[in-house]
Design an enzyme around this catalytic site. Sequence first.
Site, PDB file in Angstrom:
ATOM      1  NE  ARG A  22      -2.192  -4.281  -0.601  1.00 21.26           N
ATOM      2  CZ  ARG A  22      -1.742  -3.858   0.381  1.00 21.26           C
ATOM      3  NH1 ARG A  22      -0.595  -3.679   0.779  1.00 21.26           N
ATOM      4  NH2 ARG A  22      -2.698  -2.653   1.013  1.00 21.26           N
TER       5      ARG A  22
ATOM      6  N   GLY B 134       0.662  -1.072  -0.206  1.00 19.47           N
ATOM      7  CA  GLY B 134      -0.340  -0.093  -0.018  1.00 19.47           C
ATOM      8  C   GLY B 134       0.803   1.458   0.127  1.00 19.47           C
TER       9      GLY B 134
ATOM     10  CG  ASP C  56       1.894  -2.818  10.450  1.00 18.51           C
ATOM     11  OD1 ASP C  56       2.225  -1.945  10.082  1.00 18.51           O
ATOM     12  OD2 ASP C  56       1.044  -3.791   9.486  1.00 18.51           O
TER      13      ASP C  56
ATOM     14  CB  THR D 255       3.313   0.834   5.775  1.00 15.00           C
ATOM     15  OG1 THR D 255       1.716   0.783   6.638  1.00 15.00           O
ATOM     16  CG2 THR D 255       3.740   0.801   6.718  1.00 15.00           C
TER      17      THR D 255
ATOM     18  CG  ASP E 225      -1.927   0.230   8.259  1.00 15.19           C
ATOM     19  OD1 ASP E 225      -2.719   0.417   8.125  1.00 15.19           O
ATOM     20  OD2 ASP E 225      -1.360  -1.495   7.829  1.00 15.19           O
TER      21      ASP E 225
ATOM     22  NE  ARG F 151      -5.331  -5.622   6.216  1.00 15.30           N
ATOM     23  CZ  ARG F 151      -4.808  -5.437   4.985  1.00 15.30           C
ATOM     24  NH1 ARG F 151      -4.671  -5.764   3.809  1.00 15.30           N
ATOM     25  NH2 ARG F 151      -3.087  -5.603   4.536  1.00 15.30           N
TER      26      ARG F 151
ATOM     27  CG  ASP G 179       3.395  -6.715   7.276  1.00 15.15           C
ATOM     28  OD1 ASP G 179       2.911  -5.593   6.072  1.00 15.15           O
ATOM     29  OD2 ASP G 179       2.689  -6.765   7.974  1.00 15.15           O
TER      30      ASP G 179
END
Length: 326
Positions: free
Chosen positions: A75, A14, A133, A129, A131, A175, A106
Amino acid sequence: MGKVKKIGVLTSGGDSPGMNAAIRGVTRTAIYNGLEVIGIRHGYQGMINANFKQLQAHSVSDIIQRGGTILKTARCEEFRTPEGRAKAYANLKEAQIDGVVVIGGDGSFTGARIFNEEYDIPFVGIPGTIDNDLFGTDATIGYDTAINTVVEAADKIRDTATSHDRLFFIEVMGRDVGFIALRSGIACGAEFILVPETTTYIDNLMRLLKHDWRRNKTSGIVIVAEGDDVGGAYELAAKVKERMPEIDTRVTVLGHIQRGGSPSAFDRVLASTLGHVAVKGLLEGQRGVMAGIIDKQVIYTPFEKAIKHTKDINHQMLEMSRILAL
Ligand code: F6P
């Protein structure tokens, strides 16, 4: 392995605001150090299809302020296969690329980790990203901009929520993690913040909501991370409406608006720095690692550790958010 002379750079997974600033940081640092730079388009798919383009210092002019990625991203399923990775290796060899900088999240680093175990071309990662994360960096590129995007939207929603005495459920990205939800929720003074890291007990939430309304609250904002176990903002709104039909509710799903836009100053500086240190890392012999910044220090973390999802949200801040929303 000899000294790296020609590097590839790609963006994968993303997109996130600041990826262009990272491409610029990589390209200009590499050229300054006498390296050739090849832009690999469409992420790992471009490696498999040899979609390569030489980058000069001027190729990355006027992009530091732009969202998205000039190299495009994807992706890539094929890179998950040994055959796909073999094709990618053959193309890198053919083009004499002897080091690669991967800007992504990731999923991208999982591919990079496997590739680095199989082949001799070193990969260094840059966390890109929204996120946040990844373990091994305080912030990922795009996270700060995404939070600001959410806050800007939530402030506008607050105006109409107050005018109409409504309870709004705003769904934000995340997510598996609630970093965006937590920080943006605190920044916009949300009444409730729901994240995947904690179980959402609807009865508890209803008790608190009823308490709020008894104490004369007439409007509010609930920030819901898309991965919350309650199942997203629409499901939650329906459950609340069922139990408190007197409340006027509305739902806004912010979606991909969070991934676009001009990067914040913070993200531009972070991306420029990580682009710079990723190339320095390759020159110093780093491989199979992600460059990150923790407490203002540059850190290289093995891909394996970076993607293990061991970075937790700050649960004290979650508790604090509820106190401040009383
Ligand atoms: O990983 C970044 C992210 O924006 C997540 O927060 C979100 O769940 C996902 O990507 C959406 O992916 P796509 O753009 O493929 O729909």
